[in-house]
Design an enzyme around this catalytic site. Structure first.
Site: not given
Ligand code: NDP
Ligand code: BG6
Length: 509
Positions: A201-202, A264
């Site tokens: 999950d950047h 996010h």
């Protein structure tokens, strides 16, 4: 609104080490990128690898292998990756950095339905190990649509390296709902241990998100007031001014709820609300996050709002409505905006609303977490003296303008006692004076180092999907007439009503 700055001592600039862990250099390895011809590889993954190479953070012996179904050669892959680096990397182009990175670069055309797939890839990796000293260590990056992940993992498992480590980075969304995520977890779990699986999950790789952990747990002043007694509510905004950008095929079946909210947004919430972990090992941090996700109360239908943008103006430019975007159905019911009021049912947060919103084609790009504190119990000033005084807000700017801002009441200079809100700001740009690493740099490096702290564990993913499934099930019972907000506005009016009903409103700046 006036603005004051925290006095910060700028650190000496060392662009080669900025913000990334240098505890140890990763062991030699190959990275195999499935989805090598895709958008993510071009815009994020290859530029991130280049920036790591630029700072000498990659293993001494290292090779990139691109894989996709499209026909291609080593040379055509190198050419397109060169283009990607020149277009998207945050660092200047240096021929010597590129030459070193590109030297070992290979491309393999594969199809997971083909029985010989494993042979061509494994044969290539074995050769690379012999020729380039990569010791059988393999990092597989799955930058492919979710449906391709299971079959590819199975192929990789059949030919897993027996001389070195095998690690998998799996892109989001991980599954489409709880059932498919569980199935995928089980499928991958049949072949690989949790310690080998890195669900990305950047947002967790963003500096400012990690700084939220530092803010909360490296400072003594915040924790005592980080609870329902002192905090009135929390607002989390993930706003994008862009539309679907050619990703309609994916977005039509995902929508804002699966694209941003499920991952996010809920991760930002979990980090904001979690208890202090006993240490910063992957499991301690993730144990605390999953408790928050588990404590999220399923919101009733009135507490979730969805929207879809129509035509409008964003940053002065006229843009089409979602239904007019290429690849989108003319009667699409896909939401491009979600707002919700969420509660974390535990002692720290009971009855404290977390208002969250996210959407595309909003007026600007902005990701913020606003912690709004309760008003002072009794301001001993005349009402006129405190006109315009707002409650204290700690605003965490995740992006852009990364930093923090604390809104406080201050006396205006001059006679009498007039009080106004001013801001004390900490800006990464001025405090540290160098660019922040891209999230993917940090995360790829962590995976090479075997550190899963900033990756999502299977139980977190499943908790996130359980909440999304409940929301989506409620939506299926009630239709909304789309489009219901114009591009360039802050979502449908019902999003404002969500807070107005509670006597509150969204932050507007
Ligand atoms: P694209 O559609 O641009 O690229 C998909 C890539 O996967 C292509 O290289 C395609 O090549 C390959 N591919 C597709 N199907 C298969 C298959 N069955 N077997 C092997 N390879 C396949 O997608 P993106 O790059 O945008 O996204 C990839 C993943 O990353 C998705 O899961 C997405 O949700 C996620 N992601 C993307 C982001 C972005 O900004 N783009 C951001 C965050 C996550 P070929 O057809 O030649 O096989
Ligand atoms: C991705 C979503 O995960 O995040 C995209 O799939 C979105 O739709 C992107 O645009 C936003 O990432 P960032 O880092 O630009 O905020």
């Amino acid at each position: 609104m006036s603005s004051t700055s925290f006095s910060t001592t700028p650190t000496t600039r060392n662009p080669l080490t900025e913000g990334l862990p240098l505890r140890r250099r990763p062991a030699p390895c190959s990275i195999v990128i499935f989805g090598a011809s895709g958008d993510l590889t071009m815009r994020k993954l290859m530029p991130a690898l280049y920036s790591l190479a630029f700072r000498h953070l990659l293993p001494e012996h290292f090779t990139v292998v691109g894989a996709a179904r499209t026909a291609g050669s080593d040379d055509s892959f190198r050419e397109s990756m060169l283009e990607a680096v020149k277009t998207y990397a945050r660092d200047e182009f240096r021929q010597e950095v590129w030459d070193e990175l590109c030297a070992g670069m290979r491309y393999v055309q594969l199809d997971e339905t083909d029985d010989s797939m494993g042979d061509s890839l494994t044969g290539m990796l074995d050769r690379i190990d012999r020729e380039r000293g990569t010791l059988g260590n393999r990092l597989y990056y799955f930058a492919v649509p979710p449906s391709a992940i299971g079959p590819l993992v199975e192929k990789v498992a059949e030919d897993r390296s027996t001389t070195g480590w095998n690690r998998l980075i799996i892109e989001k969304p991980f599954g489409h709902d709880l059932a498919s995520a569980r199935e995928l977890n089980e499928e991958i779990g049949r072949y690989f241990n949790e310690s080998e699986i890195f669900r990305i999950d950047h947002y967790l790789g963003k500096e400012t998100v990690q700084n939220l952990l530092a803010l909360r747990f490296a400072n003594g002043i915040f924790e005592p007031i980080w609870n329902r007694q002192f905090i009135d509510h929390v607002q989390i905004t993930v706003a994008e001014s862009i539309g679907v950008e050619g990703r309609a095929g994916f977005y039509e079946s995902a929508g804002a709820i699966r694209d941003i909210f499920q991952n996010h947004l809920l991760q930002l919430l979990a980090i904001t609300a979690m208890e202090p972990p006993s240490d910063f090992t992957a499991d301690s941090v993730r144990n605390e996050k999953v408790k928050v996700l588990h404590s999220l109360h399923t919101p009733g239908p009135k507490s979730v709002v969805r929207g879809q943008y129509g035509r409008g103006f964003v940053e002065g430019v006229e843009v089409p409505g979602y239904r007019e975007e290429p690849g989108v159905a003319a009667d699409s019911d896909t939401e491009t905006f979600v707002a919700a009021k969420l509660y974390v049912d535990n002692w720290r947060w009971a009855d404290t609303p977390f208002y969250v919103r996210m959407g595309k084609r909003l007026p600007r790009r902005e990701t913020t977490i606003a912690i709004q504190f309760k008003r002072a119990p009794h301001p001993p000033f005349e009402e006129i003296a405190v006109e315009g005084l707002r409650p204290n807000v700690l605003l965490i700017h995740v992006q852009p303008d990364e930093g923090l801002s604390l809104a406080i009441g201050a006396k205006m200079p001059g006679q009498g006692m007039s009080i106004r809100t001013v801001h004390m700001d900490f800006l990464y740009g001025s405090a540290f004076r160098y660019g922040l690493p891209e999230a993917y740099e940090r995360l790829i490096l962590d995976a090479m180092l075997g550190d899963a702290t900033l990756f999502t564990r299977s139980d977190e993913i499943e908790e996130q999907w359980a909440l999304v499934d409940a929301i989506v099930a409620a939506w299926s019972r009630d239709r909304v007439a789309f489009p219901n907000y114009a591009a360039g506005t802050w979502g449908p009016p019902s999003s404002d009503d969500l807070l107005h009903r509670d006597g509150r409103s969204w932050r507007r700046h």
